[in-house]
Design a protein around this motif. Sequence first.
Motif, short mmCIF file in Angstrom:
data_model
loop_
_atom_site.label_atom_id
_atom_site.label_comp_id
_atom_site.label_asym_id
_atom_site.label_seq_id
_atom_site.Cartn_x
_atom_site.Cartn_y
_atom_site.Cartn_z
N ALA A 134 22.03 -5.82 -32.12
CA ALA A 134 23.48 -6.00 -32.10
C ALA A 134 23.92 -6.77 -30.86
O ALA A 134 24.79 -7.65 -30.94
CB ALA A 134 24.17 -4.63 -32.14
N LYS A 135 23.30 -6.46 -29.73
CA LYS A 135 23.64 -7.15 -28.48
C LYS A 135 23.29 -8.63 -28.55
O LYS A 135 24.11 -9.50 -28.23
CB LYS A 135 22.89 -6.49 -27.32
N LEU A 136 22.07 -8.94 -29.00
CA LEU A 136 21.66 -10.33 -29.08
C LEU A 136 22.42 -11.08 -30.17
O LEU A 136 22.66 -12.29 -30.05
CB LEU A 136 20.15 -10.41 -29.34
N SER A 137 22.80 -10.39 -31.23
CA SER A 137 23.58 -11.01 -32.28
C SER A 137 24.93 -11.49 -31.74
O SER A 137 25.40 -12.58 -32.08
CB SER A 137 23.79 -10.03 -33.43
N ARG A 138 25.56 -10.67 -30.89
CA ARG A 138 26.84 -11.07 -30.30
C ARG A 138 26.67 -12.29 -29.40
O ARG A 138 27.50 -13.20 -29.40
CB ARG A 138 27.45 -9.90 -29.52
N ILE A 139 25.59 -12.32 -28.64
CA ILE A 139 25.32 -13.48 -27.78
C ILE A 139 25.12 -14.73 -28.63
O ILE A 139 25.64 -15.80 -28.32
CB ILE A 139 24.07 -13.22 -26.92
N PHE A 140 24.37 -14.55 -29.72
CA PHE A 140 24.11 -15.71 -30.60
C PHE A 140 25.40 -16.23 -31.22
O PHE A 140 25.65 -17.45 -31.23
CB PHE A 140 23.13 -15.33 -31.71
N GLU A 141 26.23 -15.34 -31.78
CA GLU A 141 27.44 -15.79 -32.47
C GLU A 141 28.39 -16.52 -31.53
O GLU A 141 29.02 -17.50 -31.91
CB GLU A 141 28.15 -14.60 -33.12
N SER A 142 28.46 -16.06 -30.29
CA SER A 142 29.31 -16.74 -29.31
C SER A 142 28.77 -18.15 -29.03
O SER A 142 29.53 -19.12 -29.00
CB SER A 142 29.36 -15.92 -28.02
N GLY A 143 27.45 -18.26 -28.84
CA GLY A 143 26.86 -19.56 -28.58
C GLY A 143 26.93 -20.49 -29.77
O GLY A 143 27.18 -21.69 -29.64
#
Length: 215
Positions: free
Chosen positions: A117-126
């Motif tokens: 979930a944490k990395l998914s949020r980073i990815f979606e922002s990028g």
Amino acid sequence: MASQSSPAGAPPGFPKPTNYLPAVDLPRALGRCRMLLDRLLQHEDGWVFAKPVDTYELGLRDYYSIIAEPMDLGTVSRRLELRRYPNLLCFPKDVRRTFSNAMTYNNKGDDVYESAAKLSRIFESGWASILAALPSPPPVAVRRARLKDEFPRLPVDLQDKAAIIMKDIGGWIQEVDGRVEVDLDKADEATLDKLEWLLALATMRKEAGALDNQI
């Protein structure tokens, strides 16, 4: 144990996806995808998703009965390097599948779920930043005209690929003096996307050749 609900895709409010990207801009966009992927892999939790799930070592006997399409960031990285993505939107689909699988198989609150979930949020922002930088597609007539101008300069193997694409839509095709000619007026937007990818591939080949000559 599997979670009862699958995570959603891109959150609402993100830019509308598009397949269009001028050939000249594609290498730059793929470079930004590479940087975003490296950011995920270098995160302190990135190692969890850097290779396929070892179901034997972890004793996950039910994994493949729950996860139909396994994916991991290492596989995404190799596909980027080998130019295996037919258009830019295939990249986020694989990254999202990596995290979606982890959040589907594991329960909310589990370490793997929370890391995904944490990395998914980073990815979606990028990814939103990458999408926002993409140009709007010009009119179809302009895209067709550009392809008509660029097509004769494509390497023969890429012209052959274009011929196959046009055959799939019933485009008129003939060979003149060993060169393939196609009726680009019959190409719809989806077909133009595929043909423009071939132009981008030709551009990337030239850039790679120029780099080799400098080494």
